[in-house]
Scaffold this motif. Sequence first.
Motif, PDB file in Angstrom:
ATOM      1  N   LEU A 175      26.943  40.268  29.158  1.00  0.00           N
ATOM      2  CA  LEU A 175      27.538  40.765  30.397  1.00  0.00           C
ATOM      3  C   LEU A 175      29.002  40.360  30.588  1.00  0.00           C
ATOM      4  O   LEU A 175      29.812  41.190  30.993  1.00  0.00           O
ATOM      5  N   PRO A 176      29.384  39.095  30.349  1.00  0.00           N
ATOM      6  CA  PRO A 176      30.801  38.753  30.540  1.00  0.00           C
ATOM      7  C   PRO A 176      31.691  39.631  29.661  1.00  0.00           C
ATOM      8  O   PRO A 176      31.463  39.755  28.455  1.00  0.00           O
ATOM      9  N   SER A 177      32.693  40.249  30.272  1.00  0.00           N
ATOM     10  CA  SER A 177      33.527  41.215  29.554  1.00  0.00           C
ATOM     11  C   SER A 177      34.818  40.610  29.021  1.00  0.00           C
ATOM     12  O   SER A 177      35.626  41.298  28.415  1.00  0.00           O
ATOM     13  N   MET A 178      35.034  39.325  29.271  1.00  0.00           N
ATOM     14  CA  MET A 178      36.271  38.693  28.822  1.00  0.00           C
ATOM     15  C   MET A 178      35.982  37.748  27.667  1.00  0.00           C
ATOM     16  O   MET A 178      34.916  37.168  27.557  1.00  0.00           O
ATOM     17  N   GLY A 192      30.538  35.290  33.848  1.00  0.00           N
ATOM     18  CA  GLY A 192      29.459  34.418  33.397  1.00  0.00           C
ATOM     19  C   GLY A 192      28.124  34.946  33.873  1.00  0.00           C
ATOM     20  O   GLY A 192      28.046  35.936  34.610  1.00  0.00           O
ATOM     21  N   VAL A 193      27.064  34.268  33.446  1.00  0.00           N
ATOM     22  CA  VAL A 193      25.717  34.678  33.827  1.00  0.00           C
ATOM     23  C   VAL A 193      24.843  33.447  33.953  1.00  0.00           C
ATOM     24  O   VAL A 193      25.029  32.467  33.220  1.00  0.00           O
ATOM     25  N   GLU A 237      30.866  36.764  39.186  1.00  0.00           N
ATOM     26  CA  GLU A 237      32.121  37.502  39.154  1.00  0.00           C
ATOM     27  C   GLU A 237      33.286  36.609  39.566  1.00  0.00           C
ATOM     28  O   GLU A 237      33.138  35.699  40.393  1.00  0.00           O
ATOM     29  N   ASP A 238      34.461  36.904  38.980  1.00  0.00           N
ATOM     30  CA  ASP A 238      35.660  36.174  39.372  1.00  0.00           C
ATOM     31  C   ASP A 238      36.325  36.870  40.557  1.00  0.00           C
ATOM     32  O   ASP A 238      35.774  37.823  41.130  1.00  0.00           O
ATOM     33  N   ASP A 239      37.506  36.432  40.943  1.00  0.00           N
ATOM     34  CA  ASP A 239      38.191  36.979  42.120  1.00  0.00           C
ATOM     35  C   ASP A 239      38.580  38.444  41.951  1.00  0.00           C
ATOM     36  O   ASP A 239      38.824  39.148  42.936  1.00  0.00           O
ATOM     37  N   ASN A 240      38.639  38.894  40.697  1.00  0.00           N
ATOM     38  CA  ASN A 240      39.018  40.280  40.431  1.00  0.00           C
ATOM     39  C   ASN A 240      37.811  41.194  40.275  1.00  0.00           C
ATOM     40  O   ASN A 240      37.953  42.373  39.931  1.00  0.00           O
TER      41      ASN A 240
END
Length: 256
Positions: free
Chosen positions: A18-21, A221-222, A213-216
Amino acid sequence: MLAVFEKAIGNPPEELKLPSMGLETMKSRQDIVDIVRSLWPDSTVYSLANWNFMASSHENESPSQPRSIVVTDDIFCIITGALENTTELRRHYGLSRQATDAMVIVEVYKVLRDRAPYPSDQVIKDLEGKFAFILFDARSGTLFIARDREGCIELHWGITGDGSLVCCNDLNITREACGKSCAPFPPGCIFMNGSGLTSFDHPLYKVRATACEDDNGLICGVMFQVDLYTRLPSIPRTGSAANWAENAAVPGEENI
């Protein structure tokens, strides 16, 4: 301790993707071997088929969290931490007083393997202490991972660019191998590559992944947690076979 297995064997949960970064930082299994040898100079690497491997090290080992490994009958088992009821377990499984915690874990696994059908949570919930272990049966291709209820021993898992599963007690190595596609291994849970992730205290309930989710608004993370509102479908049990299920139910909740 570290285990790295190709997708066909590791069968990691899809939610780890899931994390895209950080996907560009993911490493191959050979790259991870090099990372381990640089960060754990004293490590012992156990090479398996198709570039799968397990590794053990005493780097930064503490007396309260010892590490041990046993290899027997093509079964590899690495454990960090200690069982508090080792004496009782030795007696229960007919082992000698010299049997280490890793040997006890192997015997527990053999009960699951040789006396099926036998719920994995039924034997794992009898383990008391602060521990995390990784076990691989090379003959059957079975991977078995567990962490104690309180999560006292650090354990992380993740997925590499080619879909391989990484499971390690060192967060730095996990992040080097998987970028942001990694997560803490959930306390009180077991993972078997044939049946997936389950809770050994609440085996009748789903272990669900929740994205962070981050601020954006990007998934960074999961987390895996037991969802006590989602009961897994199961075949009704009768007689003594129902005891383990009843004991695993949430206190105060009526069994369905």
